[in-house]
Design an enzyme around this catalytic site. Structure first.
Site, short mmCIF file in Angstrom:
data_model
loop_
_atom_site.label_atom_id
_atom_site.label_comp_id
_atom_site.label_asym_id
_atom_site.label_seq_id
_atom_site.Cartn_x
_atom_site.Cartn_y
_atom_site.Cartn_z
CG ASN A 244 -8.33 2.48 -0.15
OD1 ASN A 244 -8.16 3.39 -0.96
ND2 ASN A 244 -8.25 1.20 -0.49
CD GLU B 125 -2.85 -1.05 -0.16
OE1 GLU B 125 -3.14 0.05 -0.68
OE2 GLU B 125 -3.18 -2.13 -0.67
CD1 TRP C 17 -10.29 11.56 -6.83
CD2 TRP C 17 -12.25 10.87 -7.70
NE1 TRP C 17 -11.27 11.75 -5.88
CE2 TRP C 17 -12.48 11.35 -6.38
CE3 TRP C 17 -13.33 10.40 -8.43
CZ2 TRP C 17 -13.75 11.36 -5.80
CZ3 TRP C 17 -14.60 10.41 -7.85
CH2 TRP C 17 -14.80 10.87 -6.56
CD1 TRP D 290 -16.81 13.33 -19.13
CD2 TRP D 290 -17.37 11.94 -17.47
NE1 TRP D 290 -15.73 12.52 -18.87
CE2 TRP D 290 -16.04 11.65 -17.86
CE3 TRP D 290 -17.92 11.17 -16.44
CZ2 TRP D 290 -15.26 10.66 -17.28
CZ3 TRP D 290 -17.16 10.18 -15.86
CH2 TRP D 290 -15.85 9.93 -16.28
CD1 TRP E 31 -1.36 -0.32 -3.97
CD2 TRP E 31 -1.75 0.87 -5.83
NE1 TRP E 31 -1.87 -1.17 -4.92
CE2 TRP E 31 -2.13 -0.46 -6.07
CE3 TRP E 31 -1.90 1.80 -6.86
CZ2 TRP E 31 -2.64 -0.88 -7.31
CZ3 TRP E 31 -2.41 1.38 -8.10
CH2 TRP E 31 -2.77 0.05 -8.30
CD1 TRP F 171 -12.08 11.57 -14.73
CD2 TRP F 171 -10.77 12.55 -13.21
NE1 TRP F 171 -10.98 12.08 -15.39
CE2 TRP F 171 -10.16 12.69 -14.48
CE3 TRP F 171 -10.13 13.08 -12.10
CZ2 TRP F 171 -8.94 13.34 -14.66
CZ3 TRP F 171 -8.91 13.74 -12.27
CH2 TRP F 171 -8.33 13.85 -13.54
P1 FAD Z 1 -3.29 2.55 5.11
O1 FAD Z 1 -4.10 1.41 4.61
O2 FAD Z 1 -2.85 2.50 6.51
O3 FAD Z 1 -2.03 2.66 4.12
C1 FAD Z 1 -0.77 3.20 4.52
C2 FAD Z 1 -0.36 4.31 3.59
O4 FAD Z 1 -0.21 3.83 2.26
C3 FAD Z 1 -1.39 5.42 3.48
O5 FAD Z 1 -1.27 6.34 4.54
C4 FAD Z 1 -1.09 6.04 2.13
O6 FAD Z 1 -0.01 6.94 2.20
C5 FAD Z 1 -0.64 4.82 1.33
N1 FAD Z 1 -1.77 4.28 0.56
C6 FAD Z 1 -2.63 3.31 0.92
N2 FAD Z 1 -3.49 3.03 -0.07
C7 FAD Z 1 -3.18 3.86 -1.08
C8 FAD Z 1 -3.71 4.06 -2.40
N3 FAD Z 1 -4.72 3.33 -2.89
N4 FAD Z 1 -3.15 5.00 -3.20
C9 FAD Z 1 -2.10 5.75 -2.75
N5 FAD Z 1 -1.55 5.59 -1.51
C10 FAD Z 1 -2.09 4.66 -0.70
N6 FAD Z 1 -4.57 8.95 -0.54
C11 FAD Z 1 -3.96 10.08 -0.14
O7 FAD Z 1 -2.97 10.02 0.61
N7 FAD Z 1 -4.41 11.30 -0.56
C12 FAD Z 1 -5.50 11.44 -1.37
O8 FAD Z 1 -5.86 12.55 -1.73
C13 FAD Z 1 -6.18 10.26 -1.77
N8 FAD Z 1 -7.29 10.33 -2.54
C14 FAD Z 1 -7.93 9.17 -2.93
C15 FAD Z 1 -9.06 9.26 -3.75
C16 FAD Z 1 -9.73 8.10 -4.13
C17 FAD Z 1 -10.93 8.21 -5.05
C18 FAD Z 1 -9.28 6.85 -3.68
C19 FAD Z 1 -9.99 5.59 -4.10
C20 FAD Z 1 -8.15 6.74 -2.90
C21 FAD Z 1 -7.46 7.89 -2.50
N9 FAD Z 1 -6.31 7.83 -1.69
C22 FAD Z 1 -5.66 8.99 -1.33
C23 FAD Z 1 -5.68 6.54 -1.37
C24 FAD Z 1 -6.11 5.88 -0.05
O9 FAD Z 1 -7.50 5.82 0.02
C25 FAD Z 1 -5.57 6.58 1.19
O10 FAD Z 1 -4.18 6.76 1.07
C26 FAD Z 1 -5.82 5.74 2.43
O11 FAD Z 1 -7.20 5.51 2.60
C27 FAD Z 1 -5.29 6.47 3.66
O12 FAD Z 1 -5.65 5.79 4.82
P2 FAD Z 1 -4.57 5.07 5.73
O13 FAD Z 1 -3.44 5.99 5.99
O14 FAD Z 1 -5.30 4.54 6.92
O15 FAD Z 1 -4.10 3.88 4.79
#
Ligand code: FAD
Length: 474
Positions: free
Chosen positions: A340, A274, A381, A305, A277, A358
């Protein structure tokens, strides 16, 4: 020596700060860049976070953080001239406008005989270091991560904070510390942000505690639990990572230590992926600077759209009549965060069931998420909308009812954010419009009065979205 703090609001594992500390007395500066930014305005929730994060950093620096607003291209050469600084150190940023600005700044400073030292303080792997055998950038996550990233040397170990830091004292009349941070007026005029406070520990020390608490309690079962919004298996570290209160190296290695000691190999591998990602989002932005403004698959330029502001407003306010979507959008509004799994559900609903562009969703998230991040937000997005590089296949339209039943089976998440439905039994909670009217009456719910009727029919809108996709697929 000038140390320019940017997205690295911490003292530990800060390569630029360590270097500045070894070179002499340090002038620590934060600049709110009011000139550049490509019109991608920093959102209200992010400004709120930044305000508190700067206060935390300033406390760590004994109230001596210099904070100014303006154009770094003017301010930094000016500051160097006034203080006689012979070098400026910073950690790299990766948004296209930041790259262009920093490039210009390097040229300007060097022309004045001022050294510039830039470091990697925000990413595990520099985007230009990871590429396919033929030198092209990866387009798909799995080979990017498995071959490209894991094939490289492991992320470096975190550096300690400098043992000593000699800060250049402020001159008479120079505004710094809390007063200068207040003067930036980062807090929104509307007291909306006050409700965010109880949800968030902000600043380097608090973020470190949050990381430790997650590793102790949330890492075990992360692989499965991370998909369930009511479970405590996500770290909630995304804002700390965005503002650099923690570095990804610190998070990566702290997780490795905990996971390997406790034999949580699968959970650890998933957590690492993650973090990757996040890296992949930055990678995509670096190699496709138009990510925030253009569909990465150009065929989506022809997508039909719809433009229905009333539907978008219902989505923003958590009043769509679809409980899983409404719970998510209310979590976002109330806490500045969205789980997420639910981000994917609400984004799919907006772009596919409601067929709204989007970018409407991206903008709303940018304004309301405390972790709003240009790279991760735009890449995600585009991923959900189907127009990204390694996007979800278009036909993967999340059904919010099925998603709710699967990932919130006891309805704990929905009941918390949609309390007007709390009395409905689990079986009907995710689709109240299908509940018998006698049961709704018994639970004190009249649809259309206490909770909205669904704003779209999920089946019909899914079919319409697929039809629209067919129209651009040739
Ligand atoms: P955890 O599950 O604890 O993951 C640890 C870290 O990994 C996160 O803090 C984050 O830095 C990174 N991470 C995890 N999943 C993703 C992912 N899918 N993409 C990128 N990084 C990830 N994340 C943002 O940081 N900023 C945003 O603006 C953002 N916008 C999003 C918009 C959409 C439509 C979606 C579907 C996802 C988005 N995310 C974004 C990705 C992800 O949802 C969040 O990073 C995550 O929910 C943060 O929660 P956490 O720290 O508890 O994640």
């Amino acid at each position: 020596m000038i140390l320019w703090f940017r997205r690295d609001l911490r003292l530990a594992d800060n390569p630029a700060l360590r270097q500045a500390a070894t070179l002499g007395r340090v002038l620590p500066v934060f600049i709110l860049d009011t000139r550049h930014g490509d019109g991608m305005r920093t959102g209200a929730a992010s400004r709120w976070w930044l305000h508190h994060s700067l206060l935390g950093l300033d406390r760590q620096l004994g109230g001596q953080l210099r904070v100014v607003a303006g154009d770094p291209l003017d301010l930094l050469p000016g500051l160097a001239g006034e203080t006689g600084a012979c070098a400026v150190c910073w950690n790299r940023c990766y948004e296209p406008w930041q790259i262009a600005r920093d490039r210009q700044l390097k040229t300007d400073l060097r022309a004045l005989d001022i050294e510039v030292h830039s470091h990697n303080g925000s990413l595990l792997w520099e985007p230009w270091e990871v590429h396919k055998d033929d030198g092209d950038p990866y387009r798909v996550f799995t080979p990017y991560y498995r071959r490209g990233c894991l094939g490289r040397p492991a992320p470096r170990h975190p550096l300690p904070a400098p043992d000593t830091l000699a800060v250049l004292p402020p001159t008479d009349g120079e505004q710094c510390g809390a007063a200068a941070i207040e003067a930036l007026s980062l807090l929104p005029g509307h007291p909306w942000h006050e409700k965010l406070k109880p949800h968030w520990p902000i600043g380097e020390q608090h973020s470190r505690q949050q990381l430790d608490a997650f590793l102790a309690k949330g890492l075990e079962d992360y692989r499965e639990g991370r998909d369930y919004p009511a479970r405590p298996n996500t770290s909630r570290l995304s804002a700390a990572l965005h503002f650099g209160e923690l570095s990804p190296q610190q998070v990566w290695h702290a997780a490795s230590e905990e996971g390997l000691t406790r034999g949580l190999d699968k959970d650890l591998a998933h957590f690492h992926s993650e973090l990757a990602w996040r890296e992949f989002s930055y990678y995509q932005l670096y190699h496709n600077p138009s990510l925030p403004t253009a569909n990465l698959q150009p065929k989506f330029d022809q997508f039909p759209w719809q433009d229905r502001p009333a539907l978008r407003r219902a989505w923003q306010r958590g009043q769509t009549g679809i409980p899983m979507v409404d719970a998510g959008m209310r979590q976002l509004w109330q806490t500045g965060y969205l789980h997420n799994r639910v981000r994917m559900v609400v984004a799919s609903f907006l772009t596919k069931n409601l067929m709204q562009h989007w970018q409407h969703g991206e903008r709303w998230f940018r304004d309301t998420l405390v972790d709003a991040d240009l790279a991760s937000n735009c890449a995600s997005w585009q991923w959900v909308a189907g127009c990204g590089l390694d996007a979800a296949p278009y036909f993967r339209i999340f059904n919010p009812v099925t998603q709710g039943r699967r990932f919130d089976p006891d309805g704990e998440y929905i009941r918390h954010y949609v309390p007007e439905l709390a009395k409905l039994p689990d079986r009907h909670l995710h689709a109240p419009w299908e509940a018998p009217s006698a049961l709704l009456r018994e639970c004190g719910i009249r649809l259309g009065r206490d909770y909205p009727e669904p704003i779209v029919d999920l089946k019909q809108s899914r079919a319409a979205a697929l039809e629209a996709f067919k129209s651009i697929s040739g």
